[in-house]
Motif scaffolding. Sequence first.
Motif, PDB file in Angstrom:
ATOM      1  N   MET A 173       0.842  -1.187   0.000  1.00 25.11           N
ATOM      2  CA  MET A 173       0.000   0.000   0.000  1.00 25.11           C
ATOM      3  C   MET A 173       0.882   1.244   0.000  1.00 25.11           C
ATOM      4  SD  MET A 173      -2.992   1.287   2.561  1.00 25.11           S
ATOM      5  CE  MET A 173      -4.181   0.103   1.987  1.00 25.11           C
ATOM      6  N   THR A 174       0.388   2.282  -0.635  1.00 24.22           N
ATOM      7  CA  THR A 174       1.104   3.542  -0.723  1.00 24.22           C
ATOM      8  C   THR A 174       1.200   4.187   0.653  1.00 24.22           C
ATOM      9  OG1 THR A 174       0.153   3.834  -2.910  1.00 24.22           O
ATOM     10  CG2 THR A 174       1.149   5.766  -1.911  1.00 24.22           C
ATOM     11  N   THR A 175       2.346   4.785   0.951  1.00 28.13           N
ATOM     12  CA  THR A 175       2.496   5.517   2.202  1.00 28.13           C
ATOM     13  C   THR A 175       2.608   7.006   1.890  1.00 28.13           C
ATOM     14  OG1 THR A 175       4.894   5.240   2.162  1.00 28.13           O
ATOM     15  CG2 THR A 175       3.622   3.607   3.392  1.00 28.13           C
ATOM     16  N   PHE A 176       2.097   7.812   2.794  1.00 29.32           N
ATOM     17  CA  PHE A 176       2.067   9.253   2.614  1.00 29.32           C
ATOM     18  C   PHE A 176       2.652   9.941   3.841  1.00 29.32           C
ATOM     19  CE2 PHE A 176      -1.612   7.518   0.334  1.00 29.32           C
ATOM     20  CZ  PHE A 176      -1.366   7.998  -0.942  1.00 29.32           C
ATOM     21  N   THR A 177       3.216  11.112   3.603  1.00 34.44           N
ATOM     22  CA  THR A 177       3.735  11.943   4.680  1.00 34.44           C
ATOM     23  C   THR A 177       2.559  12.601   5.397  1.00 34.44           C
ATOM     24  OG1 THR A 177       5.693  12.404   3.340  1.00 34.44           O
ATOM     25  CG2 THR A 177       5.278  13.876   5.205  1.00 34.44           C
ATOM     26  N   VAL A 178       2.635  12.667   6.722  1.00 34.35           N
ATOM     27  CA  VAL A 178       1.602  13.336   7.508  1.00 34.35           C
ATOM     28  C   VAL A 178       2.015  14.796   7.671  1.00 34.35           C
ATOM     29  CG1 VAL A 178       0.429  13.431   9.748  1.00 34.35           C
ATOM     30  CG2 VAL A 178       0.951  11.213   8.701  1.00 34.35           C
ATOM     31  N   ARG A 179       1.090  15.688   7.390  1.00 38.57           N
ATOM     32  CA  ARG A 179       1.300  17.130   7.505  1.00 38.57           C
ATOM     33  C   ARG A 179       0.363  17.697   8.567  1.00 38.57           C
ATOM     34  NH1 ARG A 179       5.920  17.368   5.276  1.00 38.57           N
ATOM     35  NH2 ARG A 179       6.008  16.933   3.066  1.00 38.57           N
ATOM     36  N   LEU A 180       0.654  18.935   8.975  1.00 37.72           N
ATOM     37  CA  LEU A 180      -0.197  19.588   9.961  1.00 37.72           C
ATOM     38  C   LEU A 180      -1.644  19.642   9.458  1.00 37.72           C
ATOM     39  CD1 LEU A 180      -0.532  21.076  12.621  1.00 37.72           C
ATOM     40  CD2 LEU A 180       0.050  23.200  11.434  1.00 37.72           C
ATOM     41  N   ARG A 181      -1.808  20.017   8.185  1.00 39.78           N
ATOM     42  CA  ARG A 181      -3.124  20.000   7.552  1.00 39.78           C
ATOM     43  C   ARG A 181      -3.010  19.188   6.275  1.00 39.78           C
ATOM     44  NH1 ARG A 181      -7.073  22.740   9.268  1.00 39.78           N
ATOM     45  NH2 ARG A 181      -8.063  23.129   7.270  1.00 39.78           N
ATOM     46  N   GLY A 182      -3.851  18.199   6.146  1.00 41.74           N
ATOM     47  CA  GLY A 182      -3.812  17.342   4.970  1.00 41.74           C
ATOM     48  C   GLY A 182      -5.104  16.569   4.849  1.00 41.74           C
ATOM     49  N   TYR A 183      -5.122  15.631   3.916  1.00 40.24           N
ATOM     50  CA  TYR A 183      -6.330  14.841   3.681  1.00 40.24           C
ATOM     51  C   TYR A 183      -6.525  13.790   4.764  1.00 40.24           C
ATOM     52  CZ  TYR A 183      -6.717  16.869  -0.973  1.00 40.24           C
ATOM     53  OH  TYR A 183      -6.863  17.737  -2.012  1.00 40.24           O
ATOM     54  N   SER A 184      -7.779  13.548   5.073  1.00 38.86           N
ATOM     55  CA  SER A 184      -8.163  12.570   6.081  1.00 38.86           C
ATOM     56  C   SER A 184      -7.462  11.235   5.824  1.00 38.86           C
ATOM     57  CB  SER A 184      -9.681  12.370   6.045  1.00 38.86           C
ATOM     58  OG  SER A 184     -10.051  11.191   6.723  1.00 38.86           O
ATOM     59  N   LYS A 185      -6.718  10.782   6.809  1.00 42.08           N
ATOM     60  CA  LYS A 185      -5.998   9.511   6.669  1.00 42.08           C
ATOM     61  C   LYS A 185      -6.976   8.359   6.448  1.00 42.08           C
ATOM     62  CE  LYS A 185      -3.509  10.468  10.413  1.00 42.08           C
ATOM     63  NZ  LYS A 185      -2.547  10.310  11.518  1.00 42.08           N
ATOM     64  N   ARG A 186      -8.071   8.371   7.167  1.00 44.57           N
ATOM     65  CA  ARG A 186      -9.062   7.293   7.042  1.00 44.57           C
ATOM     66  C   ARG A 186      -9.634   7.249   5.629  1.00 44.57           C
ATOM     67  NH1 ARG A 186     -14.180   7.426   6.731  1.00 44.57           N
ATOM     68  NH2 ARG A 186     -14.357   9.553   7.499  1.00 44.57           N
ATOM     69  N   GLN A 187     -10.026   8.406   5.103  1.00 41.93           N
ATOM     70  CA  GLN A 187     -10.609   8.438   3.762  1.00 41.93           C
ATOM     71  C   GLN A 187      -9.608   7.993   2.705  1.00 41.93           C
ATOM     72  OE1 GLN A 187     -11.885  12.550   3.619  1.00 41.93           O
ATOM     73  NE2 GLN A 187     -14.027  11.953   3.873  1.00 41.93           N
ATOM     74  N   VAL A 188      -8.369   8.449   2.821  1.00 37.91           N
ATOM     75  CA  VAL A 188      -7.347   8.083   1.832  1.00 37.91           C
ATOM     76  C   VAL A 188      -7.054   6.591   1.911  1.00 37.91           C
ATOM     77  CG1 VAL A 188      -4.946   8.422   1.110  1.00 37.91           C
ATOM     78  CG2 VAL A 188      -6.353  10.401   1.751  1.00 37.91           C
ATOM     79  N   GLN A 189      -6.940   6.059   3.119  1.00 42.50           N
ATOM     80  CA  GLN A 189      -6.660   4.636   3.281  1.00 42.50           C
ATOM     81  C   GLN A 189      -7.800   3.783   2.727  1.00 42.50           C
ATOM     82  OE1 GLN A 189      -5.911   4.562   7.483  1.00 42.50           O
ATOM     83  NE2 GLN A 189      -3.728   5.005   7.220  1.00 42.50           N
ATOM     84  N   GLU A 190      -9.047   4.188   2.982  1.00 43.88           N
ATOM     85  CA  GLU A 190     -10.186   3.449   2.449  1.00 43.88           C
ATOM     86  C   GLU A 190     -10.195   3.482   0.928  1.00 43.88           C
ATOM     87  OE1 GLU A 190     -13.639   5.148   4.305  1.00 43.88           O
ATOM     88  OE2 GLU A 190     -13.235   4.170   6.225  1.00 43.88           O
ATOM     89  N   LEU A 191      -9.895   4.646   0.363  1.00 39.03           N
ATOM     90  CA  LEU A 191      -9.846   4.767  -1.090  1.00 39.03           C
ATOM     91  C   LEU A 191      -8.732   3.896  -1.664  1.00 39.03           C
ATOM     92  CD1 LEU A 191     -11.008   6.113  -3.604  1.00 39.03           C
ATOM     93  CD2 LEU A 191      -9.404   8.012  -3.206  1.00 39.03           C
ATOM     94  N   ALA A 192      -7.564   3.931  -1.038  1.00 39.13           N
ATOM     95  CA  ALA A 192      -6.435   3.124  -1.509  1.00 39.13           C
ATOM     96  C   ALA A 192      -6.780   1.634  -1.467  1.00 39.13           C
ATOM     97  CB  ALA A 192      -5.200   3.411  -0.657  1.00 39.13           C
ATOM     98  N   GLU A 193      -7.466   1.208  -0.434  1.00 40.61           N
ATOM     99  CA  GLU A 193      -7.867  -0.199  -0.331  1.00 40.61           C
ATOM    100  C   GLU A 193      -8.837  -0.574  -1.448  1.00 40.61           C
ATOM    101  OE1 GLU A 193      -9.373  -0.654   3.641  1.00 40.61           O
ATOM    102  OE2 GLU A 193      -7.398  -0.314   4.532  1.00 40.61           O
ATOM    103  N   ARG A 194      -9.774   0.312  -1.758  1.00 41.01           N
ATOM    104  CA  ARG A 194     -10.729   0.044  -2.847  1.00 41.01           C
ATOM    105  C   ARG A 194     -10.010  -0.043  -4.187  1.00 41.01           C
ATOM    106  NH1 ARG A 194     -15.128   4.235  -3.014  1.00 41.01           N
ATOM    107  NH2 ARG A 194     -15.991   2.820  -4.566  1.00 41.01           N
ATOM    108  N   VAL A 195      -9.057   0.855  -4.397  1.00 40.72           N
ATOM    109  CA  VAL A 195      -8.287   0.824  -5.646  1.00 40.72           C
ATOM    110  C   VAL A 195      -7.515  -0.481  -5.742  1.00 40.72           C
ATOM    111  CG1 VAL A 195      -6.348   1.871  -6.877  1.00 40.72           C
ATOM    112  CG2 VAL A 195      -8.149   3.329  -5.928  1.00 40.72           C
ATOM    113  N   GLU A 196      -6.850  -0.881  -4.669  1.00 40.68           N
ATOM    114  CA  GLU A 196      -6.069  -2.120  -4.680  1.00 40.68           C
ATOM    115  C   GLU A 196      -6.956  -3.334  -4.949  1.00 40.68           C
ATOM    116  OE1 GLU A 196      -2.779  -2.487  -4.785  1.00 40.68           O
ATOM    117  OE2 GLU A 196      -2.683  -0.304  -4.794  1.00 40.68           O
TER     118      GLU A 196
END
Length: 74
Positions: A1-24
């Motif tokens: 699975m793709t890993t992303f850098t965590v920033r002070l303000r960024g996209y919801s980790k839960r939403q991105v992870q769920e989307l990545a799982e659906r894509v995979e």
Amino acid sequence: MTTFTVRLRGYSKRQVQELAERVERSLAGSGELTGAELRRELDERGLDVVLRGYDPEEVHAAVLEWERRLNEQA
């Protein structure tokens, strides 16, 4: 699975992870998403910006790659 850098303000980790799982799952053959469906979903719903979320630039790059891979599979 793709890993992303965590920033002070960024996209919801839960939403991105769920989307990545659906894509995979789709790339593995479930047929859940096509590139066009991924784009439409993001255009309609988007991703929430939250404190301590994933870097938006990295997520955008991943989405483009996911779209490309899904379109190749179609």
